[in-house]
Design an enzyme around this catalytic site. Structure first.
Site, PDB file in Angstrom:
ATOM      1  CE  LYS A  49       9.572  -2.256   4.430  1.00 53.99           C
ATOM      2  NZ  LYS A  49       8.261  -2.064   5.067  1.00 53.99           N
ATOM      3  CE1 TYR A 262       3.338   4.401   1.850  1.00 58.13           C
ATOM      4  CE2 TYR A 262       3.870   6.684   2.374  1.00 58.13           C
ATOM      5  CZ  TYR A 262       4.058   5.331   2.582  1.00 58.13           C
ATOM      6  OH  TYR A 262       4.974   4.914   3.510  1.00 58.13           O
ATOM      7  CE1 TYR A 288       3.918   0.474   3.223  1.00 56.75           C
ATOM      8  CE2 TYR A 288       4.254   1.623   5.304  1.00 56.75           C
ATOM      9  CZ  TYR A 288       4.580   1.432   3.971  1.00 56.75           C
ATOM     10  OH  TYR A 288       5.556   2.184   3.392  1.00 56.75           O
TER      11      TYR A 288
HETATM   12  C1  LIG Z   1       7.081  -1.540   4.319  1.00 58.66           C
HETATM   13  C2  LIG Z   1       5.853  -2.058   4.962  1.00 58.66           C
HETATM   14  C3  LIG Z   1       4.951  -2.868   4.250  1.00 58.66           C
HETATM   15  C4  LIG Z   1       5.070  -3.147   2.778  1.00 58.66           C
HETATM   16  O1  LIG Z   1       6.103  -4.038   2.498  1.00 58.66           O
HETATM   17  P1  LIG Z   1       6.843  -3.909   1.095  1.00 58.66           P
HETATM   18  O2  LIG Z   1       7.863  -4.972   1.123  1.00 58.66           O
HETATM   19  O3  LIG Z   1       7.403  -2.519   1.045  1.00 58.66           O
HETATM   20  O4  LIG Z   1       5.829  -4.105   0.040  1.00 58.66           O
HETATM   21  C5  LIG Z   1       3.869  -3.396   4.915  1.00 58.66           C
HETATM   22  N1  LIG Z   1       3.655  -3.135   6.213  1.00 58.66           N
HETATM   23  C6  LIG Z   1       4.488  -2.350   6.924  1.00 58.66           C
HETATM   24  C7  LIG Z   1       4.159  -2.077   8.336  1.00 58.66           C
HETATM   25  C8  LIG Z   1       5.609  -1.788   6.321  1.00 58.66           C
HETATM   26  O5  LIG Z   1       6.422  -0.996   7.037  1.00 58.66           O
END
Ligand SMILES: *Cc1c(COP(=O)(O)O)cnc(C)c1O
Length: 332
Positions: A49, A262, A288
């Site tokens: 992010k 999720y 993730y």
């Molecule tokens: C948000 C996030 C993702 C996914 O990225 P997107 O752009 O939302 O698809 C992957 N890994 C981590 C650790 C995240 O926080």
């Protein structure tokens, strides 16, 4: 792609490293696994992010906002980093947290939730899963307006065309770095959630004619739905940039490692988190990158990659969430 025409704040003063995972590659007996360390990006504890926020926060500042408003799950890395960017810029931050798993919000939970408090979030609003998130954020913006303040709404995951530019830039960074290193990659693998990371990388790779296949590993949605989301955002991002849009066939977002849903742990996730920690000392996250890396390992097992090929895993961060999953991840 002349990304310099877009206003940008800088939160990482260097390119993130690309490293070869020697121990893991040996353990697997090939292919060669490489990692792009976006877990080492700037702002509090890094992660993907940060790259999106460089463009989004520059826009917030240009619009004269005094408060960032965003939304995420109860252990959202995106919320932690948006708050961190606000702290750095001298802005306030208000968060809307969605209980994607019913009853999952715990005001005293560790991990990112603890960091929301530590970093001084101004206000947290908790909503049920499936609630109107944009509506909830607009309500926060109206509250601020009534006080003579100005909020800037960042969508979930920072995933709009402006935020996705962060990963168009990352694709260019990867191409420049690998050229400098004399490293010819054969595949790229990344986690696919709110789609900004996957879409941005795809637009960056395709727009540079890299001919480097990109595979997304879903963390939430069924394959067709996620591929549709990624393609839609990729088309919008390409349009925003004035480059040709990637074709639908270039979008691959596999759903075999989502598990029950999720943020719900899976055995493959736990195994992947432990394996990378114990072979390379690199921390993944439970929501993730643990599932995405499990996907990469699953593809290796299926023989999708040649033994001598080079596969780059884009590590999108998230390790603070590990501390909210200690019960699941700790050895028995
Ligand atoms: C948000 C996030 C993702 C996914 O990225 P997107 O752009 O939302 O698809 C992957 N890994 C981590 C650790 C995240 O926080």
């Amino acid at each position: 792609m002349h990304l310099a025409r877009f206003p940008r704040r800088r939160y990482t003063p260097h390119a993130t490293p690309i490293e070869r995972l020697d121990n893991l590659s040996r353990h697997l007996g090939g292919p060669e696994i490489w990692i792009k360390r976006d877990d080492l990006l700037g702002l509090t504890s890094g992660g993907n992010k940060t790259r999106k926020l460089e463009f989004l926060v520059a826009d917030a500042l240009a619009q004269g906002a005094d408060t960032l408003i965003t939304v995420g799950a109860v252990q959202s890395n995106h919320c932690r980093l948006t708050l961190a960017a606000a702290v750095k810029e001298g802005l306030k931050c208000r968060l809307v947290l969605e209980q994607r798993v019913p009853g999952s919000y715990d005001a005293h939970a560790s991990g990112n939730n603890f960091l929301f408090d530590l970093l001084g979030v101004e206000k947290v609003t908790v909503v049920e899963g499936g609630a109107d998130l944009m509506g909830a954020m607009q309500k926060v913006a109206e509250e601020l307006k009534a006080e003579g303040r100005k909020g800037y709404i960042i969508p979930g995951g920072g995933s709009n065309p402006l935020g996705a530019l962060g990963y168009v830039a990352c694709a260019e960074e990867i191409l420049t770095q690998t050229f400098d290193m004399g490293l010819k990659l054969d595949h790229v693998v990344v986690a696919s959630g709110s789609a900004g990371t996957h879409s941005g990388l795809l637009v960056g790779l395709e727009g540079n004619n890299a001919r480097l296949p990109l595979t997304g590993i879903n963390v939430r949605r069924p394959r067709a739905e996620q591929e549709g989301n990624v393609h839609k955002l990729a088309v919008e991002t390409a349009e925003f940039l004035g480059v040709e849009a990637p074709s639908r066939q270039t979008v691959v977002a596999l759903d075999d490692w989502v598990g029950p849903g999720y943020s719900i742990p899976t055995a493959e996730m736990t195994e992947a988190v432990r394996l990378l920690a114990r072979t390379e000392g690199v921390l993944l996250d439970p929501v993730y990158t643990g599932k995405a890396f499990a996907g990469l390992l699953g593809l290796v097992e299926r023989g999708v990659f040649g033994k001598n090929e080079r596969v780059l895993f884009v590590h999108t961060g998230g390790s603070p969430a590990l501390y909210a999953y200690q019960q699941v991840l700790q050895s028995a």
